[in-house]
Design an enzyme around this catalytic site. Structure first.
Site, mmCIF file in Angstrom:
data_model
loop_
_atom_site.group_PDB
_atom_site.id
_atom_site.type_symbol
_atom_site.label_atom_id
_atom_site.label_comp_id
_atom_site.label_asym_id
_atom_site.label_seq_id
_atom_site.Cartn_x
_atom_site.Cartn_y
_atom_site.Cartn_z
ATOM 1 N N TYR A 22 -1.579 0.065 10.539
ATOM 2 C CA TYR A 22 -1.587 -0.563 9.214
ATOM 3 C C TYR A 22 -0.450 -0.011 8.366
ATOM 4 C CZ TYR A 22 -3.283 -1.745 4.516
ATOM 5 O OH TYR A 22 -3.390 -2.200 3.221
ATOM 6 N N SER A 40 0.857 -1.179 0.000
ATOM 7 C CA SER A 40 0.000 0.000 0.000
ATOM 8 C C SER A 40 0.891 1.226 0.000
ATOM 9 C CB SER A 40 -0.907 0.013 1.239
ATOM 10 O OG SER A 40 -1.520 1.288 1.394
#
Length: 243
Positions: free
Chosen positions: A141, A128
């Protein structure tokens, strides 16, 4: 990496990006093992479904034994809701790191010998853009994805000798049901011009994997990588939604 003749294993294939990987791979002629913790939720036609929990070593080893013909490993499964590092639930933070980092590592360690026996093949880790920045509300995250990026770079070096390509797919905002629900709950207007369609992302990934690209980025992913040359800063989702 010739996708049409590949034998691929996709983790987290029951929904989102993983499901689109299974669909696109099968559509391009690959043999596909579509895996999930709850295999009954996998609804992709023409694939072989396996139960797999990447945080359970016995489950990982069973998958490697069952899928001994794999030459393309796509590490997509991950827990995403870790929360903030300072104030978040520590168990959720650990679960996020366990799946993104240790789960990915467990899969690579188990399948590296399989890939070697089958000519080298490739590993694609789904990362990501927050690996290169962070995001308020889910800094855990972002930290886990940063660790996964470091892992990807490390195993790329280690697996070069056996001829295994190790590539990272680094998207920004992807229009999965999970992302759309997050945006809705946060009151953010993240439209189609901001989020990448998961089907388009998967096509981008496989088109980049075939010629051997080691990092495959969408628009926001490329912006996040470029921002590494400047001062550290968080991803401002409010600003993104307004562009």
């Amino acid at each position: 990496m010739e996708i049409s003749t590949a034998t691929a294993l996709v983790t987290g294939a029951n929904r989102g990006i993983g499901r689109h990987f299974a669909l696109e791979l099968a559509g391009r002629g690959a043999k596909v093992y579509a895996t999930a913790r709850r295999p009954g939720l996998v609804d992709v036609p023409g694939v072989e479904v396996l139960g797999l929990d990447i945080t359970d070593q016995a489950s990982v080893e069973a998958a490697a034994a069952a899928a001994g013909d794999v030459d393309l490993l796509i590490n997509n499964a991950a827990f995403t809701a870790g929360g903030n590092l300072v104030t978040g639930d520590l168990d959720a933070i650990r679960e996020t790191m366990d799946s993104n980092y240790y789960g990915t590592l467990a899969m690579i360690r188990a399948f590296a010998p399989v890939l070697a026996r089958n000519g080298g093949g490739a590993v694609l880790n789904v990362l990501s853009g927050v690996a290169w920045t962070t995001v308020e509300g889910n800094t855990a995250y972002a930290a886990a994805k940063s660790a996964q990026w470091g892992l990807t770079n490390g195993v790329r070096v280690e697996l070069t000798g056996q001829g295994t390509l190790v590539s990272a797919l680094v998207p920004g905002l992807v229009a999965t049901d999970t992302m759309k629900a997050f945006a809705r709950d946060a009151g953010l207007d993240l439209g189609v011009d901001v989020m990448t369609d998961p089907a388009d992302l998967v096509r981008l990934a496989l088109d980049g994997l075939e010629p051997g690209e080691v990092e495959i980025l969408d628009g926001l992913g490329a912006r996040a990588k470029a921002a590494l040359s400047g001062p550290p800063r968080a991803l401002d989702l409010t600003a993104v939604s307004a562009t």
